[in-house]
Design a protein around this motif. Structure first.
Motif, PDB file in Angstrom:
ATOM      1  N   TYR A  82      22.524   0.297   0.280  1.00  0.00           N
ATOM      2  CA  TYR A  82      22.202  -0.328  -1.011  1.00  0.00           C
ATOM      3  C   TYR A  82      22.068  -1.830  -0.796  1.00  0.00           C
ATOM      4  CZ  TYR A  82      23.458   4.253  -2.666  1.00  0.00           C
ATOM      5  OH  TYR A  82      23.497   5.603  -2.855  1.00  0.00           O
ATOM      6  N   THR A  83      20.892  -2.208  -0.373  1.00  0.00           N
ATOM      7  CA  THR A  83      20.663  -3.588   0.056  1.00  0.00           C
ATOM      8  C   THR A  83      20.729  -4.604  -1.081  1.00  0.00           C
ATOM      9  OG1 THR A  83      18.277  -3.232  -0.104  1.00  0.00           O
ATOM     10  CG2 THR A  83      19.301  -2.874   2.047  1.00  0.00           C
ATOM     11  N   SER A  84      20.685  -4.137  -2.333  1.00  0.00           N
ATOM     12  CA  SER A  84      20.810  -5.079  -3.453  1.00  0.00           C
ATOM     13  C   SER A  84      22.262  -5.476  -3.695  1.00  0.00           C
ATOM     14  CB  SER A  84      20.220  -4.472  -4.727  1.00  0.00           C
ATOM     15  OG  SER A  84      20.970  -3.337  -5.125  1.00  0.00           O
ATOM     16  N   LEU A  85      23.179  -4.818  -2.993  1.00  0.00           N
ATOM     17  CA  LEU A  85      24.606  -5.118  -3.137  1.00  0.00           C
ATOM     18  C   LEU A  85      25.101  -5.925  -1.947  1.00  0.00           C
ATOM     19  CD1 LEU A  85      25.893  -1.593  -4.215  1.00  0.00           C
ATOM     20  CD2 LEU A  85      25.266  -3.515  -5.695  1.00  0.00           C
ATOM     21  N   THR A  86      26.103  -6.736  -2.213  1.00  0.00           N
ATOM     22  CA  THR A  86      26.746  -7.456  -1.118  1.00  0.00           C
ATOM     23  C   THR A  86      27.926  -6.637  -0.614  1.00  0.00           C
ATOM     24  OG1 THR A  86      28.316  -8.634  -2.526  1.00  0.00           O
ATOM     25  CG2 THR A  86      26.138  -9.674  -2.182  1.00  0.00           C
ATOM     26  N   LEU A  87      28.336  -6.924   0.596  1.00  0.00           N
ATOM     27  CA  LEU A  87      29.512  -6.264   1.152  1.00  0.00           C
ATOM     28  C   LEU A  87      30.742  -6.561   0.286  1.00  0.00           C
ATOM     29  CD1 LEU A  87      30.638  -4.503   3.403  1.00  0.00           C
ATOM     30  CD2 LEU A  87      30.907  -6.573   4.796  1.00  0.00           C
ATOM     31  N   GLU A  88      30.795  -7.757  -0.250  1.00  0.00           N
ATOM     32  CA  GLU A  88      31.891  -8.139  -1.136  1.00  0.00           C
ATOM     33  C   GLU A  88      31.942  -7.245  -2.380  1.00  0.00           C
ATOM     34  OE1 GLU A  88      33.416 -12.055  -3.649  1.00  0.00           O
ATOM     35  OE2 GLU A  88      31.809 -12.275  -2.178  1.00  0.00           O
ATOM     36  N   ASP A 147      30.515   4.220 -18.225  1.00  0.00           N
ATOM     37  CA  ASP A 147      29.443   3.466 -17.567  1.00  0.00           C
ATOM     38  C   ASP A 147      29.953   2.100 -17.118  1.00  0.00           C
ATOM     39  OD1 ASP A 147      27.024   2.579 -16.588  1.00  0.00           O
ATOM     40  OD2 ASP A 147      26.028   2.482 -18.532  1.00  0.00           O
ATOM     41  N   ILE A 148      30.395   2.063 -15.863  1.00  0.00           N
ATOM     42  CA  ILE A 148      30.869   0.812 -15.270  1.00  0.00           C
ATOM     43  C   ILE A 148      29.898   0.450 -14.155  1.00  0.00           C
ATOM     44  CG2 ILE A 148      32.759  -0.374 -14.091  1.00  0.00           C
ATOM     45  CD1 ILE A 148      34.629   1.840 -15.223  1.00  0.00           C
ATOM     46  N   ARG A 149      29.331  -0.737 -14.250  1.00  0.00           N
ATOM     47  CA  ARG A 149      28.340  -1.176 -13.263  1.00  0.00           C
ATOM     48  C   ARG A 149      28.770  -2.468 -12.588  1.00  0.00           C
ATOM     49  NH1 ARG A 149      22.600   0.529 -15.851  1.00  0.00           N
ATOM     50  NH2 ARG A 149      23.384   2.373 -16.904  1.00  0.00           N
ATOM     51  N   LEU A 150      28.192  -2.671 -11.414  1.00  0.00           N
ATOM     52  CA  LEU A 150      28.423  -3.944 -10.734  1.00  0.00           C
ATOM     53  C   LEU A 150      27.651  -5.016 -11.469  1.00  0.00           C
ATOM     54  CD1 LEU A 150      28.510  -2.024  -7.668  1.00  0.00           C
ATOM     55  CD2 LEU A 150      29.824  -4.125  -7.659  1.00  0.00           C
ATOM     56  N   LYS A 151      28.334  -6.095 -11.750  1.00  0.00           N
ATOM     57  CA  LYS A 151      27.738  -7.181 -12.526  1.00  0.00           C
ATOM     58  C   LYS A 151      26.438  -7.652 -11.891  1.00  0.00           C
ATOM     59  CE  LYS A 151      30.339  -9.619 -14.978  1.00  0.00           C
ATOM     60  NZ  LYS A 151      31.443 -10.407 -15.462  1.00  0.00           N
ATOM     61  N   GLY A 152      25.414  -7.801 -12.743  1.00  0.00           N
ATOM     62  CA  GLY A 152      24.125  -8.288 -12.285  1.00  0.00           C
ATOM     63  C   GLY A 152      23.256  -7.232 -11.625  1.00  0.00           C
ATOM     64  N   THR A 153      23.701  -5.970 -11.659  1.00  0.00           N
ATOM     65  CA  THR A 153      22.920  -4.887 -11.064  1.00  0.00           C
ATOM     66  C   THR A 153      22.862  -3.720 -12.047  1.00  0.00           C
ATOM     67  OG1 THR A 153      24.697  -3.569 -10.063  1.00  0.00           O
ATOM     68  CG2 THR A 153      23.946  -5.499  -8.817  1.00  0.00           C
ATOM     69  N   ARG A 154      22.094  -2.716 -11.666  1.00  0.00           N
ATOM     70  CA  ARG A 154      22.089  -1.478 -12.437  1.00  0.00           C
ATOM     71  C   ARG A 154      22.859  -0.397 -11.696  1.00  0.00           C
ATOM     72  NH1 ARG A 154      16.079  -0.428 -14.505  1.00  0.00           N
ATOM     73  NH2 ARG A 154      16.187   0.857 -12.672  1.00  0.00           N
ATOM     74  N   VAL A 155      23.606  -0.782 -10.677  1.00  0.00           N
ATOM     75  CA  VAL A 155      24.343   0.163  -9.835  1.00  0.00           C
ATOM     76  C   VAL A 155      25.708   0.436 -10.448  1.00  0.00           C
ATOM     77  CG1 VAL A 155      25.297   0.569  -7.536  1.00  0.00           C
ATOM     78  CG2 VAL A 155      23.148  -0.688  -7.782  1.00  0.00           C
ATOM     79  N   GLY A 156      25.979   1.719 -10.692  1.00  0.00           N
ATOM     80  CA  GLY A 156      27.284   2.120 -11.208  1.00  0.00           C
ATOM     81  C   GLY A 156      28.294   2.257 -10.082  1.00  0.00           C
TER      82      GLY A 156
END
Length: 118
Positions: free
Chosen positions: A45-51, A14-23
């Motif tokens: 996935y608009t909650s994510l940045t392109l970075e 379970d590896i997620r993007l920091k500050g999100t619930r997106v794996g």
């Protein structure tokens, strides 16, 4: 900033993007299996940045063997979970399936009645 700083390593599976619930599997599935560009993924996935999307892809490219194994395990788990849900749906899903079948049966009866009248 280190590449790993973009992620929360909650468990080995379970590896997620920091500050999100997106794996990371969410992004990498789109990138690898659906051949989407990082820009397309960020639009979906608009909650994510392109970075964040690029960081995930870069993390995959730097750790291809380990991340490929991670994704394989995730896909196997996903398939097993879907099959289990198909065989043993929750009560509300079972009820909806039954209602849909009843509706389709009723529709066929109505169509047959209409054809018999004509």
């Amino acid at each position: 900033m280190q590449l790993e700083d973009y992620f929360e390593f909650q468990r080995p599976d379970d590896i997620r993007l920091k500050g999100t619930r997106v794996g990371i599997e969410t992004i990498l599935y789109e990138y690898i299996h659906r051949s989407r560009t990082p820009e397309e993924i960020a639009e979906i996935y608009t909650s994510l940045t392109l970075e964040q999307v690029y960081a995930t892809i870069l993390y995959y490219l730097h750790n291809k063997e380990a991340v490929s194994s991670y994704l394989t395990n995730w896909l196997e788990w996903s398939h097993k979970s879907r099959e289990e849900q198909r065989r043993n749906p929750p009560p509300v899903v079972a009820k909806l399936i039954k209602l849909k079948a009843e509706r389709e049966a009723m529709k066929k009866v109505e169509e047959n009645d209409f054809l018999n009248i004509c």
